[in-house]
Design an enzyme around this catalytic site. Sequence first.
Site, PDB file in Angstrom:
ATOM      1  N   ILE A  38       0.812  -1.219   0.000  1.00  0.00           N
ATOM      2  CA  ILE A  38       0.000   0.000   0.000  1.00  0.00           C
ATOM      3  C   ILE A  38       0.845   1.269   0.000  1.00  0.00           C
ATOM      4  CG2 ILE A  38      -2.029  -1.083   1.034  1.00  0.00           C
ATOM      5  CD1 ILE A  38      -1.184   0.320   3.691  1.00  0.00           C
ATOM      6  N   ALA A  61      -1.650  -0.470   9.242  1.00  0.00           N
ATOM      7  CA  ALA A  61      -1.050   0.631   9.992  1.00  0.00           C
ATOM      8  C   ALA A  61       0.321   0.230  10.504  1.00  0.00           C
ATOM      9  CB  ALA A  61      -1.942   1.013  11.180  1.00  0.00           C
ATOM     10  N   TYR A  62       1.156   1.216  10.654  1.00  0.00           N
ATOM     11  CA  TYR A  62       2.410   1.052  11.366  1.00  0.00           C
ATOM     12  C   TYR A  62       2.052   1.311  12.822  1.00  0.00           C
ATOM     13  CZ  TYR A  62       7.336   1.641  12.601  1.00  0.00           C
ATOM     14  OH  TYR A  62       8.586   1.500  13.146  1.00  0.00           O
ATOM     15  N   THR A  63       2.037   0.272  13.643  1.00  0.00           N
ATOM     16  CA  THR A  63       1.516   0.397  15.010  1.00  0.00           C
ATOM     17  C   THR A  63       2.578   0.321  16.099  1.00  0.00           C
ATOM     18  OG1 THR A  63       1.045  -1.972  15.086  1.00  0.00           O
ATOM     19  CG2 THR A  63      -0.759  -0.514  14.378  1.00  0.00           C
ATOM     20  N   TYR A 126       4.133   8.401  15.909  1.00  0.00           N
ATOM     21  CA  TYR A 126       3.017   7.528  15.516  1.00  0.00           C
ATOM     22  C   TYR A 126       1.730   8.337  15.379  1.00  0.00           C
ATOM     23  CZ  TYR A 126      -0.827   4.228  16.082  1.00  0.00           C
ATOM     24  OH  TYR A 126      -2.004   3.542  15.928  1.00  0.00           O
TER      25      TYR A 126
END
Length: 195
Positions: A38, A61-63, A126
Amino acid sequence: MNSVLVTGSKGQVGNELNELASEYQYNFLFTDRNSLDITNKQSIRNFIDMNNIDIIINCAAYTAVDKAESDKKQADAINHQSVKYLAQISKEKNIKLIHISTDYVFNGKNYKPYIESDFTAPSNIYGKSKLDGEKALQDINPKNSIIIRTSWIYSSFGSNFVKTMLRLGSEREELGVIFDQVGTPTYAKDLARTI
Protein backbone atom coordinates in the site's frame (compact mmCIF):
# COMPACT_ATOMS: atom_id res chain seq x y z
CA MET A 1 -21.93 -8.48 -5.37
CA ASN A 2 -19.67 -5.72 -4.05
CA SER A 3 -15.96 -6.44 -3.80
CA VAL A 4 -14.30 -5.26 -0.60
CA LEU A 5 -10.56 -4.77 -0.24
CA VAL A 6 -9.35 -5.21 3.34
CA THR A 7 -5.79 -4.04 3.94
CA GLY A 8 -3.91 -5.08 7.06
CA SER A 9 -5.71 -8.40 7.21
CA LYS A 10 -3.16 -9.95 9.60
CA GLY A 11 -3.89 -7.39 12.33
CA GLN A 12 -6.52 -7.73 15.02
CA VAL A 13 -9.35 -5.95 13.19
CA GLY A 14 -8.41 -7.49 9.83
CA ASN A 15 -8.45 -10.97 11.34
CA GLU A 16 -11.85 -10.34 12.91
CA LEU A 17 -13.23 -9.08 9.59
CA ASN A 18 -11.93 -12.26 7.98
CA GLU A 19 -13.68 -14.37 10.63
CA LEU A 20 -16.98 -12.55 10.00
CA ALA A 21 -16.76 -12.36 6.19
CA SER A 22 -18.90 -15.42 5.51
CA GLU A 23 -21.85 -13.75 7.31
CA TYR A 24 -22.07 -10.98 4.71
CA GLN A 25 -22.95 -10.80 1.02
CA TYR A 26 -19.67 -9.29 -0.15
CA ASN A 27 -16.67 -10.58 -2.02
CA PHE A 28 -13.87 -9.87 0.47
CA LEU A 29 -10.25 -9.67 -0.65
CA PHE A 30 -7.92 -9.77 2.35
CA THR A 31 -4.43 -8.40 1.85
CA ASP A 32 -1.34 -7.92 3.94
CA ARG A 33 2.05 -6.35 3.24
CA ASN A 34 3.11 -9.45 1.28
CA SER A 35 0.15 -9.44 -1.10
CA LEU A 36 -0.34 -5.68 -1.58
CA ASP A 37 2.19 -2.90 -1.07
CA ILE A 38 0.00 0.00 0.00
CA THR A 39 3.03 2.31 0.00
CA ASN A 40 3.11 1.95 -3.80
CA LYS A 41 0.29 3.89 -5.51
CA GLN A 42 0.52 1.91 -8.74
CA SER A 43 0.30 -1.41 -6.88
CA ILE A 44 -2.89 -0.22 -5.19
CA ARG A 45 -4.36 0.97 -8.49
CA ASN A 46 -3.49 -2.31 -10.25
CA PHE A 47 -5.05 -4.39 -7.47
CA ILE A 48 -8.22 -2.31 -7.43
CA ASP A 49 -8.58 -2.43 -11.22
CA MET A 50 -7.88 -6.16 -11.44
CA ASN A 51 -10.41 -6.99 -8.70
CA ASN A 52 -13.15 -4.41 -9.42
CA ILE A 53 -13.06 -3.08 -5.86
CA ASP A 54 -16.15 -1.17 -4.64
CA ILE A 55 -15.19 -0.63 -0.99
CA ILE A 56 -11.85 -0.33 0.82
CA ILE A 57 -11.44 -1.02 4.53
CA ASN A 58 -7.98 0.19 5.50
CA CYS A 59 -6.88 -1.68 8.63
CA ALA A 60 -3.20 -1.45 7.69
CA ALA A 61 -1.05 0.63 9.99
CA TYR A 62 2.41 1.05 11.37
CA THR A 63 1.52 0.40 15.01
CA ALA A 64 4.90 0.16 16.74
CA VAL A 65 4.37 3.39 18.71
CA ASP A 66 7.79 3.56 20.36
CA LYS A 67 9.72 2.32 17.31
CA ALA A 68 8.09 5.00 15.14
CA GLU A 69 10.26 7.59 16.90
CA SER A 70 13.35 6.15 15.19
CA ASP A 71 11.56 4.84 12.08
CA LYS A 72 9.76 8.02 11.04
CA LYS A 73 10.06 7.36 7.32
CA GLN A 74 8.31 3.97 7.46
CA ALA A 75 5.65 5.19 9.91
CA ASP A 76 4.88 8.10 7.56
CA ALA A 77 4.87 5.86 4.48
CA ILE A 78 2.26 3.50 5.95
CA ASN A 79 0.16 5.79 8.16
CA HIS A 80 0.17 8.90 5.98
CA GLN A 81 1.35 8.42 2.39
CA SER A 82 -0.50 5.15 1.79
CA VAL A 83 -3.72 6.69 3.16
CA LYS A 84 -3.22 9.58 0.75
CA TYR A 85 -2.87 7.11 -2.13
CA LEU A 86 -5.98 5.21 -1.05
CA ALA A 87 -7.88 8.50 -0.81
CA GLN A 88 -6.78 9.63 -4.27
CA ILE A 89 -7.64 6.33 -5.94
CA SER A 90 -10.94 5.94 -4.10
CA LYS A 91 -11.96 9.44 -5.18
CA GLU A 92 -10.98 8.83 -8.81
CA LYS A 93 -12.91 5.56 -8.93
CA ASN A 94 -15.82 6.50 -6.63
CA ILE A 95 -14.92 3.80 -4.10
CA LYS A 96 -16.10 3.97 -0.51
CA LEU A 97 -13.15 4.13 1.91
CA ILE A 98 -13.25 3.24 5.60
CA HIS A 99 -10.04 4.10 7.42
CA ILE A 100 -9.08 2.95 10.92
CA SER A 101 -7.24 5.57 12.93
CA THR A 102 -6.33 6.04 16.58
CA ASP A 103 -6.82 8.12 19.71
CA TYR A 104 -3.08 8.90 19.51
CA VAL A 105 -4.06 11.87 17.31
CA PHE A 106 -4.82 13.52 20.68
CA ASN A 107 -2.21 14.34 23.32
CA GLY A 108 -3.66 11.95 25.92
CA LYS A 109 -3.94 14.58 28.64
CA ASN A 110 -7.73 14.84 28.63
CA TYR A 111 -8.45 12.09 31.20
CA LYS A 112 -11.95 11.81 29.83
CA PRO A 113 -13.28 10.30 26.62
CA TYR A 114 -12.45 12.27 23.51
CA ILE A 115 -15.03 13.23 20.93
CA GLU A 116 -14.48 13.76 17.22
CA SER A 117 -14.34 17.56 17.44
CA ASP A 118 -11.72 17.70 20.22
CA PHE A 119 -8.47 19.47 19.35
CA THR A 120 -5.86 17.11 17.92
CA ALA A 121 -2.30 17.40 19.18
CA PRO A 122 -0.33 14.18 18.81
CA SER A 123 2.59 13.86 21.20
CA ASN A 124 4.60 11.31 19.21
CA ILE A 125 5.57 10.35 15.67
CA TYR A 126 3.02 7.53 15.52
CA GLY A 127 0.15 9.89 16.38
CA LYS A 128 1.42 12.54 13.98
CA SER A 129 1.68 10.05 11.12
CA LYS A 130 -1.88 8.82 11.77
CA LEU A 131 -3.21 12.39 11.96
CA ASP A 132 -1.41 13.27 8.72
CA GLY A 133 -3.17 10.31 7.10
CA GLU A 134 -6.54 11.51 8.42
CA LYS A 135 -5.92 15.02 7.11
CA ALA A 136 -4.94 13.73 3.68
CA LEU A 137 -8.11 11.64 3.53
CA GLN A 138 -10.29 14.57 4.65
CA ASP A 139 -8.65 16.91 2.12
CA ILE A 140 -8.88 14.51 -0.82
CA ASN A 141 -12.06 12.46 -0.40
CA PRO A 142 -14.20 13.71 2.49
CA LYS A 143 -17.58 12.84 0.96
CA ASN A 144 -16.97 9.15 0.31
CA SER A 145 -14.81 8.24 3.32
CA ILE A 146 -15.19 7.38 6.97
CA ILE A 147 -12.50 7.68 9.62
CA ILE A 148 -12.92 5.49 12.70
CA ARG A 149 -10.71 6.42 15.64
CA THR A 150 -10.24 3.57 18.05
CA SER A 151 -8.05 2.69 21.00
CA TRP A 152 -6.68 -0.18 23.05
CA ILE A 153 -7.81 -2.86 20.60
CA TYR A 154 -7.93 -6.40 21.92
CA SER A 155 -8.92 -9.75 20.41
CA SER A 156 -7.83 -13.35 20.38
CA PHE A 157 -5.45 -12.42 17.53
CA GLY A 158 -2.03 -10.81 17.91
CA SER A 159 -0.55 -9.11 20.94
CA ASN A 160 -2.57 -6.77 23.09
CA PHE A 161 -2.92 -5.49 26.63
CA VAL A 162 -5.66 -7.93 27.66
CA LYS A 163 -3.70 -10.99 26.51
CA THR A 164 -0.57 -9.69 28.21
CA MET A 165 -2.41 -9.17 31.51
CA LEU A 166 -3.99 -12.64 31.33
CA ARG A 167 -0.60 -14.22 30.66
CA LEU A 168 1.15 -12.30 33.42
CA GLY A 169 -1.72 -13.01 35.81
CA SER A 170 -1.22 -16.73 35.33
CA GLU A 171 2.56 -16.43 35.82
CA ARG A 172 2.75 -14.06 38.81
CA GLU A 173 1.02 -13.48 42.10
CA GLU A 174 1.17 -9.68 41.76
CA LEU A 175 1.13 -7.37 38.76
CA GLY A 176 2.63 -3.93 38.55
CA VAL A 177 0.98 -1.84 35.87
CA ILE A 178 1.06 1.81 34.91
CA PHE A 179 -1.82 3.93 36.08
CA ASP A 180 -1.16 7.18 34.25
CA GLN A 181 -3.09 6.34 31.09
CA VAL A 182 -6.81 6.43 30.45
CA GLY A 183 -8.29 4.55 27.54
CA THR A 184 -11.31 2.77 26.24
CA PRO A 185 -10.58 -0.83 25.30
CA THR A 186 -12.14 -1.83 22.00
CA TYR A 187 -13.03 -5.42 21.22
CA ALA A 188 -11.84 -5.96 17.64
CA LYS A 189 -14.80 -8.21 16.80
CA ASP A 190 -17.26 -5.49 17.84
CA LEU A 191 -15.39 -2.98 15.70
CA ALA A 192 -15.37 -5.42 12.76
CA ARG A 193 -19.15 -5.94 13.05
CA THR A 194 -19.67 -2.18 13.15
CA ILE A 195 -17.58 -1.70 10.03
